[in-house]
Each structure stands twice: as structure tokens, then as C-alpha cells.
Design a protein around this motif. Structure first.
Motif, PDB file in Angstrom:
ATOM      1  N   SER A  97       0.825  -1.208   0.000  1.00 30.24           N
ATOM      2  CA  SER A  97       0.000   0.000   0.000  1.00 30.24           C
ATOM      3  C   SER A  97       0.860   1.260   0.000  1.00 30.24           C
ATOM      4  N   LYS A 101       1.340   4.352  -3.061  1.00 30.06           N
ATOM      5  CA  LYS A 101       0.780   5.672  -2.755  1.00 30.06           C
ATOM      6  C   LYS A 101       1.825   6.764  -2.564  1.00 30.06           C
ATOM      7  N   ASP A 150       0.965   3.477  12.496  1.00 29.77           N
ATOM      8  CA  ASP A 150       0.518   3.933  11.178  1.00 29.77           C
ATOM      9  C   ASP A 150      -0.396   2.911  10.517  1.00 29.77           C
ATOM     10  N   ALA A 154      -4.583   3.246  10.209  1.00 27.08           N
ATOM     11  CA  ALA A 154      -4.940   3.446   8.804  1.00 27.08           C
ATOM     12  C   ALA A 154      -4.560   4.850   8.331  1.00 27.08           C
ATOM     13  N   VAL A 155      -3.357   5.289   8.735  1.00 27.89           N
ATOM     14  CA  VAL A 155      -2.824   6.546   8.214  1.00 27.89           C
ATOM     15  C   VAL A 155      -2.847   6.434   6.692  1.00 27.89           C
ATOM     16  N   PRO A 156      -3.361   7.448   5.978  1.00 27.43           N
ATOM     17  CA  PRO A 156      -3.701   7.308   4.559  1.00 27.43           C
ATOM     18  C   PRO A 156      -2.738   6.516   3.680  1.00 27.43           C
ATOM     19  N   VAL A 157      -1.442   6.816   3.727  1.00 29.84           N
ATOM     20  CA  VAL A 157      -0.538   6.095   2.816  1.00 29.84           C
ATOM     21  C   VAL A 157      -0.316   4.643   3.237  1.00 29.84           C
ATOM     22  N   SER A 159      -2.911   2.798   4.470  1.00 28.71           N
ATOM     23  CA  SER A 159      -4.229   2.161   4.486  1.00 28.71           C
ATOM     24  C   SER A 159      -4.460   1.270   3.275  1.00 28.71           C
ATOM     25  N   SER A 161      -7.628  -0.151   0.915  1.00 28.80           N
ATOM     26  CA  SER A 161      -9.030   0.098   0.585  1.00 28.80           C
ATOM     27  C   SER A 161      -9.907  -1.072   1.003  1.00 28.80           C
ATOM     28  N   SER A 203      -3.914   7.476  14.552  1.00 28.65           N
ATOM     29  CA  SER A 203      -3.887   8.261  13.311  1.00 28.65           C
ATOM     30  C   SER A 203      -3.781   9.755  13.550  1.00 28.65           C
TER      31      SER A 203
END
Length: 269
Positions: A97, A101, A150, A154-157, A159, A161, A203
Motif C-alpha cells: 500500500s 501511494k 501507522d 490506517a494513516v492514509p498512505v 491504508s 481500501s 492516526s
């Protein structure tokens, strides 16, 4: 008075507490930390990150196969490479992931490391989803430093989907368990959150309650063998982001050492 995370861990049922600061690093570890090939920027933070104490606590030794999961710029990867030597191997593992990203230039330091003749003989890069650490050899140690929160948060980079952070962290634990040899070690170093907070601050403040990590690792089959307070800071109130200038670089950190039960052990029966 607030208790630091290491003290709180004393009440979590740890059978044997090992303390990194009481163990004398062997020469192959002190030599690895002192190695001239390490960048000056890495050596400048050794007093804060205490690599010799941590690697001694982990028990990494010549000939070991080590996965450095989420290695960043390779601070520990370089040290592991020198410790395990020609008969061992270090795998710098980047989550799939993250690799998809983050801009490619962010990975230039770790790509340069594995191509550097000082490390390339026993160090390689692997991109894997959280549920796979199949690097081609059974592992003696799986190590992750300052990134478990992290994944859990589920820190964006970090995470994935359609999946929650706690699910992905659990998958990482299960993958580590599967990839390790019987008797192998899983090390988690991270920024401590307030006791009882669980993953609430993962997060936002980029911290996690060590009890949450312990519960997830035990659910994957690991035994908690020991903790270390070598990176603890009782003056950290656990209420600021780890990036806050007032605490950055000096957060209260926990160090957890888990072991995969040996074949035929009571835990395996």
C-alpha cells in the motif's frame, strides 16, 4: 503522577522481563554501530535511538535472516546488515500500500542502500502486502520500528481500501508469525499512547497503547517474552503529536519482544 508505558507493562502478565539497558552489547553489535559506512546523519541520532541496546535486546546475531518491516531510510537496516554478516540476510520490507501511494523519490534512500556495495551483499528490498512476508527464507527476526501505529491507525498512505487499520495490523502480526522460524522473534518499537487509550490516537497523535499491540500479537500466536524501557520518557504526557516540536525525538517509546513458540513447546501443544 502518570506512569510511563514500561511500568504499565509490568501488569500485563509478562512472564519474563528482559531489560536492554542491563545487557552488554557483543562486539559484533558495537562494531556494526561504529561502522564507517553508516551515514553521519544516522550516527547523529544514535544517542536518542540507542541502536546497540535495542539490537542486543532483540538478540540479532551473525548468520540471522532479518526482515526490517517499513525501514524508512534504512537506519536499522544498515546496522542489521553488518551484524548478520555474510552468512545472514536482511530484507527491507515495504508494504504494498505504501509503495503504490508514496512518490517514488521517497524510496530513493532505501534503493540506494540495497545497491551500496557496503550492504548489497546481504541486503535486499521486498514489496509485500501486510499479510505476506514470504521473502524466500525462514526468518529469525521480524522487526518494525515506529510504524505499527501507522498501520493500526490506517494513516492514509498505509491504508488498504476496504479494510480497517486494526485488520491490517492483525494481518501483519499473522504474517510475521508465519514467516518466522519456530523460536523466532518479533520486535515492535513504537511511540506510546496513554495507558487504556487503545488505538484511539494512532492516526492523530501517531501513538498507540502497547497493550493493544500485545493483544494483537498474542492473538496471532506470539508469546510476550520481554519489554524494555530503554527508550522510555516519563516526562512525556502522551498528549501531543510525535511531530510536536516540544516532544519530537524524545517521545516515550515502548519496546516489545515477542517469540514464536518453538516446535513441541507447551504453547504449541
Amino acid at each position: 503522577m502518570k506512569k510511563n508505558s514500561a511500568i504499565a507493562l509490568l501488569f500485563l502478565g509478562t512472564a519474563t522481563l528482559l531489560h536492554a539497558q542491563t545487557l552488554s552489547p557483543p562486539a559484533y553489535i558495537t562494531d556494526a554501530v561504529a561502522d564507517a559506512a553508516r551515514p553521519a546523519t544516522d550516527k547523529q541520532v544514535d544517542n536518542d535511538r540507542k541502536p546497540a541496546a535495542l539490537v542486543t535486546f532483540a538478540g540479532i546475531k551473525p548468520g540471522d535472516n532479518v526482515a526490517d518491516v517499513m525501514p524508512g531510510g534504512g537506519y536499522f537496516t544498515r546496522i542489521f546488515s553488518k551484524v548478520v554478516g555474510a552468512k545472514g540476510h536482511v530484507y527491507a520490507v515495504i508494504p504494498e500500500s505504501l509503495a503504490t501511494k508514496v512518490p517514488p523519490e521517497k524510496f530513493k534512500p532505501i534503493h540506494a542502500l540495497v545497491a551500496d556495495p557496503a550492504y548489497s551483499g546481504n541486503t535486499s528490498l521486498a514489496v509485500r502486502p501486510y499479510d505476506r512476508l514470504d521473502v524466500g527464507a525462514p526468518l529469525d527476526v521480524v522487526w518494525t520500528s515506529q510504524n505499527y501505529h501507522d498501520v493500526y491507525g490506517a494513516v492514509p498512505v498505509f491504508s488498504v481500501s476496504g479494510s480497517t487499520g486494526p485488520e491490517q495490523a492483525a494481518k501483519l502480526d499473522a504474517a510475521a508469525f508465519k514467516a518466522l522460524k519456530p523460536g523466532g522473534v518479533f520486535i515492535v518499537v513504537d511511540h506510546a499512547a496513554a495507558p487504556g487509550s487503545g488505538g484511539r490516537d494512532a492516526s492523530t497523535l501517531h501513538r498507540i497503547d502497547p497493550a493493544t499491540v500485545i493483544a494483537q500479537a498474542k492473538a496471532a500466536g506470539f508469546e510476550l517474552e520481554g519489554t524494555s524501557d530503554v527508550l522510555s520518557n516519563p516526562r512525556d504526557g502522551h498528549d501531543k503529536s510525535v511531530f510536536d516540536p516540544k516532544i519530537k525525538g524524545h517521545t516515550d517509546k515502548f519496546v516489545l519482544k515477542f517469540r514464536k513458540p518453538a516446535v513441541g513447546s507447551k504453547a504449541e501443544s
